[in-house]
Design an enzyme around this catalytic site. Structure first.
Site, PDB file in Angstrom:
ATOM      1  N   LYS A   1       6.459   7.717   0.145  1.00 47.06           N
ATOM      2  CA  LYS A   1       6.946   9.086   1.077  1.00 47.06           C
ATOM      3  C   LYS A   1       8.351   9.291   0.850  1.00 47.06           C
ATOM      4  CE  LYS A   1       3.275   8.839   4.406  1.00 47.06           C
ATOM      5  NZ  LYS A   1       3.282   8.290   5.929  1.00 47.06           N
TER       6      LYS A   1
ATOM      7  N   ASP B   1      -5.089   2.063   7.676  1.00 46.99           N
ATOM      8  CA  ASP B   1      -5.868   2.176   8.904  1.00 46.99           C
ATOM      9  C   ASP B   1      -5.312   3.290   9.722  1.00 46.99           C
ATOM     10  OD1 ASP B   1      -3.521   0.461   9.550  1.00 46.99           O
ATOM     11  OD2 ASP B   1      -4.778   0.448  11.674  1.00 46.99           O
TER      12      ASP B   1
ATOM     13  N   GLY C   1      10.525   2.673   4.868  1.00 48.32           N
ATOM     14  CA  GLY C   1      11.164   1.649   4.007  1.00 48.32           C
ATOM     15  C   GLY C   1      11.649   0.297   4.744  1.00 48.32           C
ATOM     16  N   LEU C   2      11.585   0.569   5.962  1.00 47.27           N
ATOM     17  CA  LEU C   2      12.116  -0.571   6.991  1.00 47.27           C
ATOM     18  C   LEU C   2      11.382  -2.040   6.328  1.00 47.27           C
ATOM     19  CD1 LEU C   2      14.049  -0.270   9.015  1.00 47.27           C
ATOM     20  CD2 LEU C   2      12.040  -0.665  10.619  1.00 47.27           C
TER      21      LEU C   2
ATOM     22  N   ASP D   1       0.789  -1.130   0.100  1.00 43.96           N
ATOM     23  CA  ASP D   1      -0.017   0.156   0.033  1.00 43.96           C
ATOM     24  C   ASP D   1       0.962   1.321  -0.072  1.00 43.96           C
ATOM     25  OD1 ASP D   1       0.942  -0.619   2.461  1.00 43.96           O
ATOM     26  OD2 ASP D   1      -0.932  -0.234   3.660  1.00 43.96           O
ATOM     27  N   ILE D   2       1.942   1.191   0.894  1.00 45.78           N
ATOM     28  CA  ILE D   2       2.670   2.510   1.077  1.00 45.78           C
ATOM     29  C   ILE D   2       4.076   2.263   1.391  1.00 45.78           C
ATOM     30  CG2 ILE D   2       1.502   2.872   3.374  1.00 45.78           C
ATOM     31  CD1 ILE D   2       1.952   5.897   3.078  1.00 45.78           C
ATOM     32  N   VAL D   3       5.088   2.749   1.153  1.00 45.66           N
ATOM     33  CA  VAL D   3       6.539   2.507   1.604  1.00 45.66           C
ATOM     34  C   VAL D   3       6.773   4.099   2.322  1.00 45.66           C
ATOM     35  CG1 VAL D   3       8.793   2.397   0.901  1.00 45.66           C
ATOM     36  CG2 VAL D   3       6.846   0.958  -0.092  1.00 45.66           C
ATOM     37  N   ASP D   4       7.021   3.895   3.454  1.00 47.32           N
ATOM     38  CA  ASP D   4       7.046   5.081   4.409  1.00 47.32           C
ATOM     39  C   ASP D   4       8.503   5.412   4.795  1.00 47.32           C
ATOM     40  OD1 ASP D   4       6.669   7.144   6.163  1.00 47.32           O
ATOM     41  OD2 ASP D   4       6.263   5.987   7.796  1.00 47.32           O
TER      42      ASP D   4
HETATM   43  P1  IMP Z   1       7.599   1.648   6.445  1.00 43.46           P
HETATM   44  O1  IMP Z   1       8.177   0.199   6.997  1.00 43.46           O
HETATM   45  O2  IMP Z   1       7.877   2.651   7.421  1.00 43.46           O
HETATM   46  O3  IMP Z   1       7.937   1.696   5.014  1.00 43.46           O
HETATM   47  O4  IMP Z   1       6.142   1.332   6.628  1.00 43.46           O
HETATM   48  C1  IMP Z   1       5.550   0.301   6.396  1.00 43.46           C
HETATM   49  C2  IMP Z   1       4.003   0.009   6.730  1.00 43.46           C
HETATM   50  O5  IMP Z   1       3.400   0.955   7.625  1.00 43.46           O
HETATM   51  C3  IMP Z   1       3.075   0.244   5.343  1.00 43.46           C
HETATM   52  O6  IMP Z   1       3.107  -0.696   4.439  1.00 43.46           O
HETATM   53  C4  IMP Z   1       1.817   0.678   5.870  1.00 43.46           C
HETATM   54  O7  IMP Z   1       0.895  -0.369   6.140  1.00 43.46           O
HETATM   55  C5  IMP Z   1       1.927   1.533   7.240  1.00 43.46           C
HETATM   56  N1  IMP Z   1       2.077   2.967   6.999  1.00 43.46           N
HETATM   57  C6  IMP Z   1       3.037   3.472   6.577  1.00 43.46           C
HETATM   58  N2  IMP Z   1       2.763   4.765   6.467  1.00 43.46           N
HETATM   59  C7  IMP Z   1       1.378   5.052   6.539  1.00 43.46           C
HETATM   60  C8  IMP Z   1       0.393   5.903   6.685  1.00 43.46           C
HETATM   61  O8  IMP Z   1       0.605   7.259   6.480  1.00 43.46           O
HETATM   62  N3  IMP Z   1      -0.826   5.590   7.107  1.00 43.46           N
HETATM   63  C9  IMP Z   1      -1.305   4.285   7.092  1.00 43.46           C
HETATM   64  N4  IMP Z   1      -0.312   3.314   7.299  1.00 43.46           N
HETATM   65  C10 IMP Z   1       0.930   3.442   7.023  1.00 43.46           C
HETATM   66 MG    MG Z   2       1.415  -2.374   4.387  1.00 40.87          MG
END
Ligand code: IMP
Ligand code: MG
Length: 179
Positions: free
Chosen positions: A135, A163, A109-110, A104-107
């Protein structure tokens, strides 16, 4: 479509409409489909957040691809805990397959960095990541998504599978935290 909505203690405002999302999902699916032989392709859906994106995306793909799921969590409330929990195992044969991870989203990136490392042990032919949202200002991972729908600012988003404290996942449109 509601312009503004409240979930628990937070207010969210509309960011991307269902129509805008659908258009981008179509474009993304065309891009991915052009790059792989669907017979050898495994789509790995990252639960929970990617369920709605994956559902729309996969309806546009050939029926001879493989589809599997993995459940990962790392977020609490509106921020990353900095730790990735694998809540399920890989239960599909990835040997010599082209794997496309649907996120859904890479924030930070972890999650995709940890997942890509784990998948490499299963000897796939290739690993690619397709994420609806990215992001860039929050990203500090080692693996950049190969296919990206929308690049968005570093603000918490809600809906279309994503969510806030397990609520709002079923919204058709995407909302952004109002600050
Ligand atoms: P990451 O590991 O920080 O890249 O983010 C991993 C997961 O956190 C994503 O796959 C989402 O399911 C959740 N996530 C990250 N950013 C958001 C957001 O802005 N809203 C909701 N869920 C998020
Ligand atoms: Mg996700």
């Amino acid at each position: 479509m509601q312009q503004e909505l409240k979930i628990k203690d937070k207010t969210f405002e509309i960011y991307l409409s269902e129509e805008e999302i659908k258009k981008e999902v179509f474009r993304l699916s065309e891009e991915v489909r052009a790059d792989f032989d669907s017979d050898n392709l495994v789509f790995l859906i990252v639960l929970n957040g990617a369920f709605m994106f994956a559902s729309d995306f996969l309806k546009l793909c050939e029926p001879n691809c493989f589809i599997s799921f993995i459940k990962i969590s790392s977020y609490q409330g509106t921020s990353s805990t900095g730790k990735v929990n694998f809540e399920s195992e890989i239960n599909v044969d990835l040997n010599n397959k082209d794997v496309v991870i649907l996120e859904d989203i890479v924030d930070t990136g972890l999650s995709i960095t940890e997942l890509s490392k784990k998948l490499a042990d299963y000897n796939p032919k290739s690993i690619n990541i397709c994420s609806l949202l990215f992001k860039p200002d929050s990203f500090k991972g080692e693996v950049i998504p190969d296919y990206i729908g929308f690049k968005i600012p570093n603000k918490f988003v809600l809906g279309y599978g994503m969510d806030y404290l397990q609520k709002g996942r079923n919204l058709k449109d995407l909302y952004q935290l109002k600050e």
